[in-house]
Design a protein around this motif. Structure first.
Motif, PDB file in Angstrom:
ATOM      1  N   PRO A 269      -2.265  36.280  14.088  1.00  0.00           N
ATOM      2  CA  PRO A 269      -3.434  36.561  13.251  1.00  0.00           C
ATOM      3  C   PRO A 269      -4.587  35.609  13.537  1.00  0.00           C
ATOM      4  N   PHE A 271      -7.971  33.627  12.273  1.00  0.00           N
ATOM      5  CA  PHE A 271      -8.629  33.115  11.076  1.00  0.00           C
ATOM      6  C   PHE A 271     -10.078  32.845  11.452  1.00  0.00           C
ATOM      7  N   GLU A 277     -10.015  26.950   4.631  1.00  0.00           N
ATOM      8  CA  GLU A 277      -9.226  28.160   4.916  1.00  0.00           C
ATOM      9  C   GLU A 277      -7.714  27.932   4.845  1.00  0.00           C
ATOM     10  N   ASN A 278      -7.302  26.653   4.894  1.00  0.00           N
ATOM     11  CA  ASN A 278      -5.857  26.388   4.805  1.00  0.00           C
ATOM     12  C   ASN A 278      -5.385  26.078   3.390  1.00  0.00           C
ATOM     13  N   TYR A 279      -6.238  26.306   2.389  1.00  0.00           N
ATOM     14  CA  TYR A 279      -5.774  26.133   1.009  1.00  0.00           C
ATOM     15  C   TYR A 279      -4.692  27.156   0.715  1.00  0.00           C
ATOM     16  N   ASN A 280      -3.866  26.806  -0.261  1.00  0.00           N
ATOM     17  CA  ASN A 280      -2.840  27.760  -0.677  1.00  0.00           C
ATOM     18  C   ASN A 280      -3.500  28.969  -1.323  1.00  0.00           C
ATOM     19  N   ILE A 282      -4.491  31.452   0.512  1.00  0.00           N
ATOM     20  CA  ILE A 282      -5.263  32.108   1.572  1.00  0.00           C
ATOM     21  C   ILE A 282      -4.281  32.398   2.697  1.00  0.00           C
ATOM     22  N   MET A 283      -4.157  33.646   3.043  1.00  0.00           N
ATOM     23  CA  MET A 283      -3.185  33.980   4.084  1.00  0.00           C
ATOM     24  C   MET A 283      -3.684  35.132   4.947  1.00  0.00           C
ATOM     25  N   SER A 284      -3.017  35.316   6.071  1.00  0.00           N
ATOM     26  CA  SER A 284      -3.377  36.420   6.957  1.00  0.00           C
ATOM     27  C   SER A 284      -2.870  37.726   6.357  1.00  0.00           C
ATOM     28  N   GLU A 287       0.737  38.141   7.109  1.00  0.00           N
ATOM     29  CA  GLU A 287       1.671  37.474   6.194  1.00  0.00           C
ATOM     30  C   GLU A 287       1.793  38.242   4.885  1.00  0.00           C
ATOM     31  N   LYS A 378      -4.605  21.122  -7.219  1.00  0.00           N
ATOM     32  CA  LYS A 378      -3.322  21.302  -6.532  1.00  0.00           C
ATOM     33  C   LYS A 378      -3.460  21.971  -5.168  1.00  0.00           C
ATOM     34  N   GLY A 379      -4.687  22.322  -4.828  1.00  0.00           N
ATOM     35  CA  GLY A 379      -4.892  22.923  -3.512  1.00  0.00           C
ATOM     36  C   GLY A 379      -4.803  24.439  -3.496  1.00  0.00           C
TER      37      GLY A 379
END
Lengths: 494, 271
Positions: A269, A271, A277-280, A282-284, A287, A378-379
Motif C-alpha cells: 500500500p 501512503f 500519518e503513522n498515528y493509530n 490511520i491505516m491502508s 489493512e 495516546k497517539g
C-alpha cells in the motif's frame, strides 16, 4: 484459441441462433429499454456488511434483456472482453431459456463468471463496444448483469457443469498467488492437461477477491464455488506457502515444476508521507479491508480487532476507496466520507460504486486533500487537516490536475482514517529471483504478447506487471500467459 | 495443519513450542519470523523463529501469554494442531565477523536473539550475551545462549538471579571494560529504546528486531509501519531488524498500543 472469427461465425450460423434471430425483428429489439438491476434498499443494506447490494435479475428480466441483443454478425462486444467470452452465444442461450448452456458458454473462456458478472467494469469494456453504445447511441445490452444471472442460475440449480479437461500430460506448472490472474491461468492450463499447483501466501485462496472486495459486492461463498469448480477440474491449491521464501524457485524446479506464472499482486500500500500519518487509527485500505473481509474482524466471535470509527475519512477516489468507505458505514460510522483531491468526473471508481455510495449516505469531500493528521495524547488520530483544491490543466493521464488553493486549510474531526491512494508492486518475488528484469516502479517486465519475463520459464501477469488494475485485466493476462506458456513448453519438447 | 511436537513451560506465561514445519526448518535463517493462526477464528500472530532442526523438520517458537490470541496458542499442548503457519518471513540478519558482539536480550526477546547469537558465534565473533528480565522466572533459554556465547551476564530487576539492575547497566559495564564492535538489542520496545540510547552514546552500531502489529506479514497491509531514519518502513518486509539508532522508538511504543481498547474488550469477553 477458440475465439477466432471463423469459430464465432460457425456458432452464429447454427440453426437455433438463426431461428432465434428471426423470432423478433431488430427494430423491435432496439425499442426495448435496458433492464435495471434490482437493488437492496440503501437504508436496509447499510446495516449489513454481508448483504449484496445488487440482488440479481429475475428469469423474466434476464430473458427480456437478452432479447435486446441483436446477435450482430460482427460482435464488437467481444473485442472489449479481456477473456474473449463468446458474448452473443451466451446471451442468446439466455433469450432461449437455456440458462445452463449460457453458463457453460461463459466457462469456455472464463474461470470466474459469477465474479466477473459482479465486479467487472463492463461499462468500460464489453458494454462500451456494444453495437447499442457505438452505433445506436443507446444504453448497451446489460452484458454484465446477464453474465451474473447465468452464473448464479447455474450455481443455484445445483447442477454445475465442470468444463472438459484434456488427458493429463504430466507436465508440472505453478501459479504464484491465487488471485484472479492465477485462477484464470490455472483454469486454462488444467483444460490443456497440465498438472497445475497454485501457491498462496495467505491462509485463504482467492487473493483480492477474498481479502479486498467486500461481501456486499462479492460474497466469499460465490468465490468459493468458483474455486471448488477449479479444484474439481484438478487444480491443486497450496495455502500458507510463499514462493521464494518457504521454498525457492530453484527448489520447486528440482521438484519438477517446469514453468511459473507469477501473479503476486500489487500488495504494497502507498501512503502520502504527510505529518502524523503513522498515528493509530490511520491505516491502508488493504489493512482495513483485510481485517474485515479476510479476518472477519467486525464479528465479535473472531479474534482480529478492528477500529469501528464514528467519523471515518477515506482518502482516495478509486474502487478500493468506495469499498472502504461503504464498509465503514456498515460498521456503524455516523459520518463516512471520501476525501478526494479531484472532482467526481475524474474519479477512477466505477460510476455504479459511486452511485451506490451516494445512495448510502456517503459524504464526498471532493477537491480536498489531507495535509496533516493530529492525535490525542495516546497517539490516536482525532483530526485531519485538509486543503482545498481546484482543477488546472490536464496532466499526463488526461485528467485535469488538482492545484492547491493557498490558505484554504480546515480541520475535520475523525477517529479512523483509511488511506486508499493506490498500491505498489509487492517486492517479495522480484527480490527473490536473481536476474529478473523489473521496471523502476518494481513491476515485472514482460513481453506484452506472451507475458514472458526475462527468465524464460517465468511468466507474469496481473498487478505485479500492471501495478494496479482490475480483476478482468488480470484474468486476461492469465489467459494470455497460459496460451504462451503452453506454446513454450510444447516447443521445448520438440 | 502444523503439529506441536514439544511444549516446555518456561514460566506461567512463557512457553517454548517445537512444531513440525519441514520446509521452514530448511529455508529459515537467523532473523526470520513466521505468522500463525491457531484456529478459524484466530488472529494472525507473528513470531520470530528461535531455533530450527533441519533433520527433524521442526522449528522452535517462544510464546508469551498476553492477549486473547497468544493465550489460545499458549493453551495448546503436544499433539494439538495449529491451523495455519507460514514463513519464513522478513529479512535475514546480516551476519559478519566484526570482532566482539554484545547481545542484549530482554524477556522473551531472548528467543529471537538466540539464532542471531549462534550465527555471530559461528561467524568467528567473540559474543557476550546479556539476559535481562524482571525476575529469575522470566530468564529464558539461558543454557542455549551459553552454548553460543563467550560470556553470559544475567540481570534481573529484583536481583532474584544474576546481578540486580537493568540490561543497560550490564551493557555499560561491558562497553567500559572492553571494545564492543556491534550490539544486538532485542526485547520490549522500552528496553530496546534505552539500550539503543546507550550504544549511541558509545557509537556502537546496533541492530534491533521489532515486534510490530501485523496482519499478513508480506508487505500487503502496512500495519507494521515504523519510522527509521525519518522514513516510513514496513517491519515485515524491510525488517524486522533495523539500525536501532535510527528507529523512532516512541512511535513504535505508541503504535504497539494501537488496538489496546479493542484488546481490552476482547480480553473481558474471553477471560
Amino acid at each position: 484459441m477458440t475465439t477466432n472469427k471463423e469459430y464465432l461465425l460457425i456458432e452464429r450460423e447454427k440453426e437455433w441462433r438463426v431461428e432465434l434471430r428471426k423470432k423478433i425483428a431488430n427494430k423491435e429489439r432496439t425499442t426495448k429499454t435496458r433492464t435495471q438491476m434490482p437493488e437492496l434498499d440503501p437504508f436496509v443494506r447499510i446495516r449489513y456488511q454481508d448483504r449484496e447490494v445488487n440482488t440479481g435479475l429475475t428469469e423474466k428480466q434476464a430473458v427480456a434483456e437478452a432479447s435486446r441483443c441483436l446477435d450482430c454478425p460482427n460482435p464488437t462486444c467481444i473485442d472489449g472482453c479481456p477473456v474473449s467470452i463468446n458474448i452473443p452465444k451466451f446471451i442468446k442461450y439466455i433469450e432461449q431459456g437455456s440458462f445452463l448452456e449460457a453458463a457453460k458458454t461463459l466457462k469456455e473462456t472464463s474461470a470466474l463468471p459469477a465474479v466477473c458478472g459482479r465486479v467487472c467494469p463492463q461499462e468500460k469494456q464489453c458494454e462500451a463496444t456494444c453495437f447499442y453504445t457505438m452505433k445506436l447511441k443507446k444504453d448497451p445490452v446489460a452484458i454484465g448483469h446477464l453474465e451474473r444471472f447465468a452464473a448464479d442460475y447455474e450455481r443455484e440449480s445445483g447442477s454445475m457443469s465442470v468444463p472438459e479437461v484434456a488427458a493429463p500430460n504430466g507436465i508440472k506448472v505453478a501459479a504464484v498467488g491465487s488471485g484472479p490472474a492465477s485462477l484464470s491461468f490455472a483454469g486454462d492450463m488444467i483444460k490443456l492437461g497440465y498438472d497445475v499447483t497454485v501457491f498462496e501466501a495467505l491462509h485463504e485462496i482467492g487473493g483480492v477477491l477474498k481479502y479486498g472486495i467486500p461481501e456486499f459486492r462479492l460474497p466469499n461463498k460465490i468465490v468459493d464455488v468458483e474455486l471448488a469448480n477449479l479444484e474439481q477440474m484438478g487444480v491443486k491449491f497450496v495455502r500458507n506457502f510463499i514462493v521464494g521464501k518457504t521454498a525457492s524457485f530453484d527448489d520447486l524446479k528440482e521438484e519438477g515444476i517446469e514453468a511459473f506464472f507469477v501473479a503476486s499482486g500489487a500488495g504494497l500500500p502507498r501512503f502520502m508521507n504527510i505529518p502524523g500519518e503513522n498515528y493509530n487509527g490511520i491505516m491502508s485500505s488493504n489493512e482495513y479491508l483485510t481485517r474485515v473481509n479476510l479476518m472477519n474482524a467486525a464479528s465479535d466471535d473472531f479474534d482480529t480487532p478492528i477500529i469501528k470509527g464514528k467519523n471515518v475519512a477515506v482518502i482516495g477516489g478509486g474502487n478500493t476507496a468506495m469499498d472502504s468507505v461503504r464498509t465503514a458505514k456498515r460498521l456503524g460510522a455516523e459520518r463516512a466520507m471520501i476525501i478526494y483531491r479531484r472532482s467526481r468526473d475524474e474519479m477512477p471508481a466505477r460510476v455504479e460504486e459511486v452511485h451506490h455510495a451516494e445512495e448510502e449516505g456517503i459524504e464526498f469531500l471532493n477537491l480536498a486533500n489531507p495535509v496533516e493528521y493530529f492525535a490525542d495524547p495516546k497517539g490516536k488520530v482525532n483530526r485531519v487537516r485538509v486543503q482545498r483544491m481546484e482543477l488546472g490543466e490536464p496532466d499526463a493521464s488526461g485528467r485535469r490536475r488538482p492545484v492547491v488553493i493557498e490558505g484554504s486549510e480546515y480541520d475535520i474531526p475523525v477517529d479512523l482514517v483509511v488511506v486508499a491512494v493506490g498500491v505498489s508492486p509487492n517486492p517479495l518475488i522480484p527480490s527473490e529471483v536473481k536476474d529478473l528484469k523489473v521496471t523502476k516502479w518494481g513491476t515485472i517486465v514482460v513481453n506484452e504478447e506472451t507475458m514472458q519475463s526475462s527468465i524464460p520459464e517465468l511468466f507474469a501477469g496481473g498487478d505485479i506487471v500492471r501495478g494496479g488494475a482490475t480483476v478482468i485485466l488480470a484474468m486476461g493476462d492469465g489467459r494470455k500467459a497460459a496460451a504462451s506458456m503452453h506454446e513454450y513448453l510444447q516447443e521445448k519438447r520438440k | 495443519m502444523t503439529q506441536i511436537v514439544e511444549k516446555v513451560l518456561f514460566s506461567e506465561k512463557v512457553a517454548k513450542f517445537i512444531v513440525n514445519a519441514p520446509r521452514i526448518a530448511r529455508s529459515r535463517k537467523p532473523g526470520h519470523f513466521v505468522i500463525l493462526r491457531v484456529d478459524e477464528k484466530g488472529e494472525r500472530i507473528p513470531l520470530t523463529i528461535a531455533d530450527a532442526d533441519r533433520e527433524k523438520g521442526t522449528i522452535t517458537l517462544v510464546v508469551q501469554k498476553m492477549g486473547v490470541s497468544s493465550a489460545k496458542l499458549f493453551e495448546l499442548n503436544v499433539g494439538d494442531k495449529i491451523l495455519d503457519l507460514v514463513g519464513p518471513l522478513g529479512k535475514a540478519t546480516h551476519i559478519h565477523n566484526v570482532g566482539t558482539v554484545l547481545a542484549c536480550g530482554g524477556g522473551v526477546g531472548v528467543a529471537p536473539m538466540l539464532p542471531i547469537v549462534q550465527a555471530f558465534k559461528q561467524a568467528g565473533n567473540r559474543v557476550i550475551s546479556i539476559l535481562a528480565a524482571r525476575n529469575k522466572d522470566l530468564i529464558i533459554l539461558e543454557d542455549e545462549i551459553r552454548k553460543w556465547s563467550d560470556e553470559v551476564i544475567v540481570m534481573t530487576d529484583d536481583g532474584s538471579y544474576g546481578t540486580k539492575g537493568l540490561v543497560t547497566a550490564g551493557a555499560e559495564m561491558v562497553i567500559q571494560r572492553e571494545t564492543v564492535n556491534e550490539c544486538i538489542a532485542i526485547g520490549p520496545a522500552v528496553m530496546m529504546k534505552f539500550t539503543s540510547m546507550l550504544t549511541k552514546k558509545y557509537q556502537i552500531p546496533t541492530q534491533s528486531s521489532l515486534n510490530a502489529i501485523m496482519v499478513d506479514g508480506t508487505g500487503m497491509c502496512g500495519a507494521c509501519r515504523v519510522t527509521v531514519g525519518g522514513q516510513t518502513m514496513f517491519t515485515c518486509i524491510d525488517g524486522p531488524e533495523f539500525d536501532a539508532h535510527q528507529i523512532d522508538f516512541d512511535e513504535l511504543i505508541m503504535r504497539l498500543g494501537g488496538y489496546s481498547d479493542e484488546e481490552k474488550l476482547a480480553s473481558e469477553r474471553y477471560f
